[in-house]
Motif scaffolding. Structure first.
Motif, PDB file in Angstrom:
ATOM      1  N   TYR A 180      -4.885 -41.523 -16.682  1.00  0.00           N
ATOM      2  CA  TYR A 180      -5.888 -40.829 -15.846  1.00  0.00           C
ATOM      3  C   TYR A 180      -7.041 -40.089 -16.404  1.00  0.00           C
ATOM      4  O   TYR A 180      -8.238 -40.098 -15.719  1.00  0.00           O
ATOM      5  N   GLU A 183      -9.120 -42.997 -16.043  1.00  0.00           N
ATOM      6  CA  GLU A 183      -9.556 -43.151 -14.699  1.00  0.00           C
ATOM      7  C   GLU A 183     -10.899 -42.580 -14.237  1.00  0.00           C
ATOM      8  O   GLU A 183     -11.832 -42.625 -13.644  1.00  0.00           O
ATOM      9  N   ALA A 187     -14.683 -43.310 -13.298  1.00  0.00           N
ATOM     10  CA  ALA A 187     -15.282 -42.701 -12.045  1.00  0.00           C
ATOM     11  C   ALA A 187     -16.266 -42.148 -12.058  1.00  0.00           C
ATOM     12  O   ALA A 187     -17.379 -41.983 -11.204  1.00  0.00           O
ATOM     13  N   GLU A 210     -14.779 -35.837  -9.885  1.00  0.00           N
ATOM     14  CA  GLU A 210     -13.694 -36.895 -10.255  1.00  0.00           C
ATOM     15  C   GLU A 210     -12.405 -36.645 -10.541  1.00  0.00           C
ATOM     16  O   GLU A 210     -11.438 -37.524 -10.251  1.00  0.00           O
ATOM     17  N   VAL A 214      -9.894 -38.433  -8.223  1.00  0.00           N
ATOM     18  CA  VAL A 214      -8.839 -39.167  -8.703  1.00  0.00           C
ATOM     19  C   VAL A 214      -7.431 -38.750  -9.097  1.00  0.00           C
ATOM     20  O   VAL A 214      -6.686 -39.673  -8.383  1.00  0.00           O
TER      21      VAL A 214
END
Length: 288
Positions: A180, A183, A187, A210, A214
């Motif tokens: 994450y 990720e 993002a 984010e 996320v």
């Protein structure tokens, strides 16, 4: 590795299955996984499950005032069984079973760990703060107390530290791991090696949005799923992590990878680094 969204979903799933049910026994198979001795595991026998929660990436089953806390580490998982087998198998070898929690109707859950590197940890405590990893956790990024001001302070305190490491450090922010953090940075359109204190006010707000977005979206997607479905759900919704060589879903550029001794990160050059590929960290520098 299970991270905040998966552990949150596990807690929700197990809460529905276990609350107000009695623990018949806990079978410990991998004795090295148990990190406490007082209270003993046998103290859980006959207790009534009150709640299942999480602290960062730690899963916490509360039963009659005791806490069965688990950190699933890199390769651990929890599998629900409507009927537990009569035997647990032999410890060691290829047996992935670390522990089994049996409840009143002979249903229960298996705590497993794949691979040979065993890092899964189990604790029985009267207060979860007695677990060292929980006591040192940073703020939870989905808690209301995690505000833009809190993130600003974290970024300033971490100086020139790289954003990837800041996001992953559990004592700084709880629950974000390797997947994450990739990720979130994708993002936010930020390099994993960007210094923490170099962000403009606009970039700090973008990073904050984010982090919340996320993780919040991953929790929403996982809500209501059984433990057996969570790994597939996570993998199918990752934009860059674990997808080196594939096309970025945002811009179409090839997703790149940087390898470390025991892990790797993935990113999109166009989205995150101005089109410049990052050098393998074994070279300890950026390609100019």
């Amino acid at each position: 590795m299970p991270e905040l969204p998966e552990v949150e979903a596990l807690a929700q799933d197990l809460r529905e299955r276990l609350r107000e049910r009695a623990i018949t026994r806990v079978d410990l198979v991998a004795f090295s996984a148990l990190k406490t001795y007082d209270p003993p595991v046998t103290a859980l026998q006959g207790t009534l499950v009150e709640d299942v929660t999480r602290h960062g990436k730690f899963l916490d089953i509360t039963a009659s005032g005791l806490h069965l806390v688990m950190h699933l580490a890199r390769a651990g998982w929890v599998r629900w069984r409507e009927e537990v087998p009569a035997t647990t198998g032999r410890p060691g070898g290829k047996n992935p079973l670390a522990a089994r929690v049996v409840i009143d109707d002979e249903a229960g859950l298996d705590v497993t760990e794949a691979g040979t590197k065993k890092s899964l940890a189990i604790y029985v405590v009267t207060d979860p703060a007695a677990v060292p990893g929980i006591a040192s956790l940073g703020p939870d990024p989905l808690d209301d107390a995690f505000t833009p001001d809190v993130l600003d302070r974290i970024l300033e305190e971490n100086g020139r530290s790289q954003l990837k490491g800041v996001l992953r450090h559990q004592g700084t922010i709880a629950g974000i791991g390797n997947a994450y953090s990739d990720e979130i940075l994708h993002a936010a359109r930020m390099s994993p090696f960007k210094p923490a204190n170099s962000l403009t006010p606009e970039e700090r707000q973008q990073l904050y949005d984010e982090i919340r977005g996320v993780l919040g979206a991953a929790v929403d997607r996982s809500r209501g799923l059984a433990a057996s479905e969570l790994k597939g759900e996570k993998k199918s919704n990752l934009a860059v992590h674990g997808r080196a060589g594939e096309a970025c879903p945002v811009c179409g550029d090839t997703i790149r990878e940087v390898s470390f001794a025991d892990s790797s990160l993935q990113y999109c050059p166009t989205c995150q680094t101005g089109g410049k590929p990052l050098a393998d960290r074994r070279m300890s520098k950026l390609l100019k």
